[in-house]
Write a protein that holds these residues in place. Structure first.
Motif, PDB file in Angstrom:
ATOM      1  N   ASN A  86       0.810  -1.218   0.000  1.00 13.19           N
ATOM      2  CA  ASN A  86       0.000   0.000   0.000  1.00 13.19           C
ATOM      3  C   ASN A  86       0.843   1.268   0.000  1.00 13.19           C
ATOM      4  N   ALA A  87       2.093   1.164   0.441  1.00 15.49           N
ATOM      5  CA  ALA A  87       3.011   2.307   0.333  1.00 15.49           C
ATOM      6  C   ALA A  87       3.608   2.363  -1.070  1.00 15.49           C
ATOM      7  N   ALA A  88       4.032   1.215  -1.587  1.00 11.67           N
ATOM      8  CA  ALA A  88       4.705   1.174  -2.893  1.00 11.67           C
ATOM      9  C   ALA A  88       3.817   1.704  -4.010  1.00 11.67           C
ATOM     10  N   VAL A  89       2.521   1.329  -3.988  1.00  7.60           N
ATOM     11  CA  VAL A  89       1.652   1.718  -5.107  1.00  7.60           C
ATOM     12  C   VAL A  89       1.281   3.201  -5.059  1.00  7.60           C
ATOM     13  N   ALA A  90       1.644   3.904  -3.982  1.00  7.41           N
ATOM     14  CA  ALA A  90       1.488   5.367  -3.940  1.00  7.41           C
ATOM     15  C   ALA A  90       2.823   6.066  -4.159  1.00  7.41           C
ATOM     16  N   ILE A  91       3.892   5.505  -3.610  1.00  6.50           N
ATOM     17  CA  ILE A  91       5.213   6.135  -3.747  1.00  6.50           C
ATOM     18  C   ILE A  91       5.701   6.085  -5.190  1.00  6.50           C
ATOM     19  N   GLU A 112      13.986   1.641  -2.779  1.00 10.02           N
ATOM     20  CA  GLU A 112      14.434   0.345  -2.246  1.00 10.02           C
ATOM     21  C   GLU A 112      13.293  -0.347  -1.496  1.00 10.02           C
ATOM     22  N   ASN A 113      13.485  -1.644  -1.262  1.00  7.30           N
ATOM     23  CA  ASN A 113      12.516  -2.488  -0.546  1.00  7.30           C
ATOM     24  C   ASN A 113      11.164  -2.518  -1.259  1.00  7.30           C
ATOM     25  N   ILE A 114      11.206  -2.570  -2.583  1.00  6.28           N
ATOM     26  CA  ILE A 114       9.984  -2.691  -3.383  1.00  6.28           C
ATOM     27  C   ILE A 114       9.544  -4.159  -3.398  1.00  6.28           C
ATOM     28  N   PRO A 115       8.276  -4.442  -3.107  1.00  6.15           N
ATOM     29  CA  PRO A 115       7.819  -5.835  -3.140  1.00  6.15           C
ATOM     30  C   PRO A 115       7.663  -6.338  -4.571  1.00  6.15           C
ATOM     31  N   ASP A 154       4.571   7.017   5.314  1.00  4.10           N
ATOM     32  CA  ASP A 154       5.667   6.630   4.415  1.00  4.10           C
ATOM     33  C   ASP A 154       5.668   7.492   3.152  1.00  4.10           C
ATOM     34  N   LEU A 155       4.489   7.735   2.591  1.00  5.11           N
ATOM     35  CA  LEU A 155       4.413   8.604   1.411  1.00  5.11           C
ATOM     36  C   LEU A 155       4.899  10.014   1.741  1.00  5.11           C
ATOM     37  N   ALA A 156       4.472  10.551   2.883  1.00  3.73           N
ATOM     38  CA  ALA A 156       4.915  11.890   3.290  1.00  3.73           C
ATOM     39  C   ALA A 156       6.428  11.925   3.475  1.00  3.73           C
ATOM     40  N   ASN A 157       6.984  10.874   4.099  1.00  4.04           N
ATOM     41  CA  ASN A 157       8.436  10.823   4.310  1.00  4.04           C
ATOM     42  C   ASN A 157       9.187  10.765   2.977  1.00  4.04           C
ATOM     43  N   PHE A 158       8.645   9.991   2.031  1.00  2.93           N
ATOM     44  CA  PHE A 158       9.266   9.936   0.702  1.00  2.93           C
ATOM     45  C   PHE A 158       9.265  11.320   0.060  1.00  2.93           C
TER      46      PHE A 158
END
Length: 431
Positions: free
Chosen positions: A23-28, A42-45, A196-200
């Motif tokens: 859920n983080a990857a598909v937004a980041i 990094e750490n992409i599923p 996580d999105l905000a941190n990215f």
């Protein structure tokens, strides 16, 4: 046809390492559209939803390079197209994040309505409300959502969310990142992947405060620069394996997690008689005795996640006594119940409430995964059941779980992938 064949009734022992958060990857990944430069993520599923969203970016003109199995470099600097291909976007729910990102960068976006799992009405009215309040005209025509910023750039404003929506919170954050002025999201969702999105975005030069609280403030900036970012571990993947140990029994160390993100899941498993020991970046899950009943209601974070509802229901099927599950988010999340009943589960559903009478044992059956989390729950019931189960429609499961067969086999599960000719082909050949 590709299916999972599971011989159940075996407790699980060993270690499982958790992948990056779906859920983080598909937004980041869509957020890289806002960045003028190369983003190393990094750490992409390794899941099909991530492959789809990367393919969409490439189709738009992004340069996507694989560094290693879990790392990609994405450069969206040279994209000049804000129309998303229909065929790819309709396969994934998270395609709606492309609206906020493209609208923020180009002042316009043409994106097909989102696809993904059918969990009942999943309108994007809160997303659209946010875009409109920031100065966009939004229309649906010709099978596309058309959004265009008046004057070419969105303008900051205060957006009050009528309901707590994770997707809308993240999408408005994306739209506000390059907007002019200050955007305030009130009644915002607080999930870990929002933080996580905000941190990215902040690591690339955005100015976002308050993510993880119910008020998020985004001060628009002129541009974002490139950089490196590592996605958080997947809370729901970890919770799914915790539930598997609870149902099947055994002892498994689940590594590469943030235990705080799992507290809502841990609390319910402990109530049911499961031992959960928190460590720095791991949890040890042990179940040796009988499971006891409990009640579960899904709520926005930090409440019990709706994406764990089918998995916890799978465990409750084997718990002594009567449990009540209340779905507080989606309308259509109980489609797995008929499949559970094939295995001997005792479940009655009335609207958003399921009453589960625990049984002594489940027995193997042929099952069809009807969505991502329901499919994961069927794996859990099959692991705990006596006998052999077959699960078809596994493409749903592979949308959100990396190497699930390998990871479960590594802790002693008897699970394998079997490919058989499609029934239609077999009949045609026989004719």
């Amino acid at each position: 046809m590709t299916k999972y064949v599971i011989h159940g009734g075996k407790p699980l022992f060993g270690e499982i390492s958790i992948s990056g958060a779906k859920n983080a990857a598909v937004a980041i990944i869509p957020a890289t559209l806002l960045v003028d430069g190369v983003c190393r993520i990094e750490n992409i599923p390794q899941i099909s939803d991530v492959t789809l969203i990367l393919n969409i970016l490439q189709d738009l003109g992004a340069d996507v390079r694989t560094v290693n199995r879990t790392t990609v470099d994405i450069d969206c600097s040279h994209i000049h197209n804000s129309k998303v291909p229909e065929e790819l976007a309709r396969k994934i729910r998270a395609s709606y994040y492309l609206i906020g990102a493209l609208l923020s960068r180009f002042g316009s976006a043409e994106v097909p309505p989102p696809g993904g799992c059918d969990l009942g009405g999943r309108p994007i009215d809160q997303h659209i409300k946010g875009f409109v309040s920031m100065g966009a005209d939004v229309d649906v025509k010709g099978g596309y959502i058309h959004a265009k910023a008046k004057g070419g750039r969105l303008t900051g404003t205060t957006v009050y969310m009528d309901i707590v929506s994770v997707g809308a919170t993240m999408n408005i954050m994306l739209a506000a990142t390059l907007a002019e002025g200050l955007t305030v999201i009130e009644n915002a969702a607080k999930e870990p992947h929002i933080v996580d999105l905000a941190n990215f975005l902040n690591s690339m030069g955005a100015d976002i405060m308050g993510a993880g609280t119910d008020v998020i403030k985004i001060r628009g900036v002129e541009r974002l620069g490139g950089g490196m970012y590592s996605i958080i571990p997947d809370q729901i993947e970890a919770g799914t394996y915790m539930a598997a140990v609870a149902a099947a029994g055994g002892e498994v160390l689940i590594k590469n997690v943030i235990p705080k993100h799992l507290e809502c899941i841990t609390a319910k498993l402990v109530e049911m008689g499961v031992d959960v020991e928190e460590r720095d970046d791991a949890v040890l899950v042990r179940r040796t005795g009988k499971l006891t009943r409990t009640n579960v209601k899904t709520l926005p974070y930090p409440g019990f996640p709706t994406d764990m509802q089918p998995q916890i229901a799978a465990v409750l099927c084997l718990a002594q006594g009567t449990s009540v599950v209340t779905e507080g988010v989606w309308d259509n999340r109980y489609r797995y119940v008929d499949e559970f009943r094939r295995m001997g589960a005792q479940i009655q559903v009335d609207g958003k409430i399921a009453v589960i009478e625990g049984v002594e044992k489940l027995t193997g059956a042929r099952l069809r995964a009807c969505d991502l989390r329901a499919g994961a729950a069927m794996i859990i019931t099959a692991l705990a059941a006596q006998g052999t189960s077959e699960i078809s429609n596994i493409h749903h499961i592979e949308r959100g779980y990396e190497d699930i067969v390998r990871k479960l086999s590594g802790v002693g599960a008897d699970i394998r992938v079997v490919i058989t000719p499609d029934e239609e082909q077999s009949e045609a050949t026989a004719g």
